[in-house]
Design a protein around this motif. Sequence first.
Motif, PDB file in Angstrom:
ATOM      1  N   GLU A 202       0.933  -1.234  -0.033  1.00  0.00           N
ATOM      2  CA  GLU A 202      -0.252   0.167   0.014  1.00  0.00           C
ATOM      3  C   GLU A 202       0.813   1.203   0.154  1.00  0.00           C
ATOM      4  OE1 GLU A 202      -2.744  -0.304   3.403  1.00  0.00           O
ATOM      5  OE2 GLU A 202      -3.617  -2.219   2.646  1.00  0.00           O
ATOM      6  N   ALA A 204       3.803   1.396  -1.153  1.00  0.00           N
ATOM      7  CA  ALA A 204       4.224   1.717  -2.932  1.00  0.00           C
ATOM      8  C   ALA A 204       3.502   2.120  -3.668  1.00  0.00           C
ATOM      9  CB  ALA A 204       4.809   0.122  -3.292  1.00  0.00           C
ATOM     10  N   ASP A 205       1.850   1.659  -3.580  1.00  0.00           N
ATOM     11  CA  ASP A 205       0.774   2.091  -4.349  1.00  0.00           C
ATOM     12  C   ASP A 205       0.433   3.754  -4.223  1.00  0.00           C
ATOM     13  OD1 ASP A 205       0.903  -0.273  -5.320  1.00  0.00           O
ATOM     14  OD2 ASP A 205      -1.222  -1.223  -4.014  1.00  0.00           O
ATOM     15  N   ASP A 206       0.636   4.097  -2.906  1.00  0.00           N
ATOM     16  CA  ASP A 206       0.168   5.532  -2.790  1.00  0.00           C
ATOM     17  C   ASP A 206       1.358   6.434  -2.913  1.00  0.00           C
ATOM     18  OD1 ASP A 206       1.562   5.402  -0.273  1.00  0.00           O
ATOM     19  OD2 ASP A 206      -0.228   5.197   0.989  1.00  0.00           O
ATOM     20  N   GLY A 207       2.606   5.966  -3.160  1.00  0.00           N
ATOM     21  CA  GLY A 207       3.703   6.691  -3.576  1.00  0.00           C
ATOM     22  C   GLY A 207       4.627   7.098  -2.326  1.00  0.00           C
ATOM     23  N   ARG A 208       4.182   6.709  -1.176  1.00  0.00           N
ATOM     24  CA  ARG A 208       4.991   7.077   0.030  1.00  0.00           C
ATOM     25  C   ARG A 208       6.621   6.518  -0.029  1.00  0.00           C
ATOM     26  NH1 ARG A 208       1.623   5.762   5.139  1.00  0.00           N
ATOM     27  NH2 ARG A 208       3.124   7.044   6.092  1.00  0.00           N
ATOM     28  N   ARG A 210       8.353   6.704  -2.403  1.00  0.00           N
ATOM     29  CA  ARG A 210       9.279   7.673  -3.556  1.00  0.00           C
ATOM     30  C   ARG A 210      10.114   8.529  -2.641  1.00  0.00           C
ATOM     31  NH1 ARG A 210       4.430   9.077  -7.505  1.00  0.00           N
ATOM     32  NH2 ARG A 210       4.144   7.003  -8.275  1.00  0.00           N
ATOM     33  N   THR A 211       9.736   8.925  -1.418  1.00  0.00           N
ATOM     34  CA  THR A 211      10.730   9.907  -0.785  1.00  0.00           C
ATOM     35  C   THR A 211      11.819   9.235  -0.357  1.00  0.00           C
ATOM     36  OG1 THR A 211      10.470  11.502   1.218  1.00  0.00           O
ATOM     37  CG2 THR A 211       9.578   9.254   1.418  1.00  0.00           C
ATOM     38  N   THR A 213      14.142   7.715   2.288  1.00  0.00           N
ATOM     39  CA  THR A 213      14.044   6.873   3.346  1.00  0.00           C
ATOM     40  C   THR A 213      14.955   6.459   4.259  1.00  0.00           C
ATOM     41  OG1 THR A 213      11.716   6.563   2.058  1.00  0.00           O
ATOM     42  CG2 THR A 213      12.415   4.892   3.937  1.00  0.00           C
ATOM     43  N   SER A 260      11.870   0.252  -1.866  1.00  0.00           N
ATOM     44  CA  SER A 260      12.080   1.856  -1.951  1.00  0.00           C
ATOM     45  C   SER A 260      12.797   2.085  -3.035  1.00  0.00           C
ATOM     46  CB  SER A 260      12.831   2.057  -0.810  1.00  0.00           C
ATOM     47  OG  SER A 260      11.888   2.254   0.389  1.00  0.00           O
ATOM     48  N   ALA A 263      10.628   2.287  -6.220  1.00  0.00           N
ATOM     49  CA  ALA A 263       9.872   3.654  -6.305  1.00  0.00           C
ATOM     50  C   ALA A 263      10.645   4.780  -6.415  1.00  0.00           C
ATOM     51  CB  ALA A 263       9.037   3.616  -4.698  1.00  0.00           C
ATOM     52  N   GLN A 264      11.645   4.798  -5.918  1.00  0.00           N
ATOM     53  CA  GLN A 264      12.545   6.039  -6.267  1.00  0.00           C
ATOM     54  C   GLN A 264      13.047   5.993  -7.599  1.00  0.00           C
ATOM     55  OE1 GLN A 264      15.634   5.885  -3.037  1.00  0.00           O
ATOM     56  NE2 GLN A 264      13.913   6.339  -1.493  1.00  0.00           N
TER      57      GLN A 264
END
Length: 265
Positions: A202, A204-208, A210-211, A213, A260, A263-264
């Motif tokens: 979840e 990953a899906d909501d973009g969290r 990408r920050t 970390t 992570s 996503a990044q």
Amino acid sequence: MPFTPRTPRVVAARRLQRRRERDATGRFLAEGPQAVREALGRPRTVVELFGTPAALDGYADLAAAAAGADVPVSEMTDDALAALAETVAPQGLVAVCRHLDVSLEAALVNPPRLVAVLAGIRDPGNAGTVLRTADAAGAGAVIFAGEAVDPYNGKCVRSSAGSLFHLDVVRERDPAGVLAAARAAGLAVFAATGQGEDDLDELADDGRLRTPTAWLFGSEAHGLPEELAGAADARVRVPLHGRAESLNLAAAAAVCLYASARAQR
């Protein structure tokens, strides 16, 4: 003549198998050609290279690289090598290296996008494997926080497969201070725990993810201390789609770090 187990420099190097001696001298042992190659790739890290005649001949490029960097290269007998090596079937080379410690402030002054924090992890094999995975995932630093294992433990060095020499390695006694410094550097702090309220997929899906970390990992036996996990920005569980009760520390860390990294990118 090749050095023997009684040669003073071999005796001094052998003492580095003990943490107390490593801490006192700021030196440690890196065993095997892979570790030696990566250590030589980091300037001013290798202090001395020991090898059997067969190994120095078989890895002549490493012996030449050491000599070219003004690192003493010393032949030793098989018995002397066995005294230094901690593996059942040593590969003939052992390097004495300087500690690689970087301060927490220096590691975060130009904040990496991905950091692994090993909070109280005591198993050297697990710690070395996470270090290797963090390197592969593109992390910029690995922080050994609290009562964590010595990153220069022989098993940890071997398990890292050379990655120890690629990253900023930080040792920090205060885990809460690590969290505060990570936040001040602009990193989100995620705690990996099987009891987490947030699902990794979840996030990953909501973009969290990408920050930038900092991932917190606790010991396999005891997990993260509750006060530390509770201080994170999110407590994250890895979803289990089959019947396995859990993942071990190294596997869970690999899943989180690569999530992570993807996503990044």
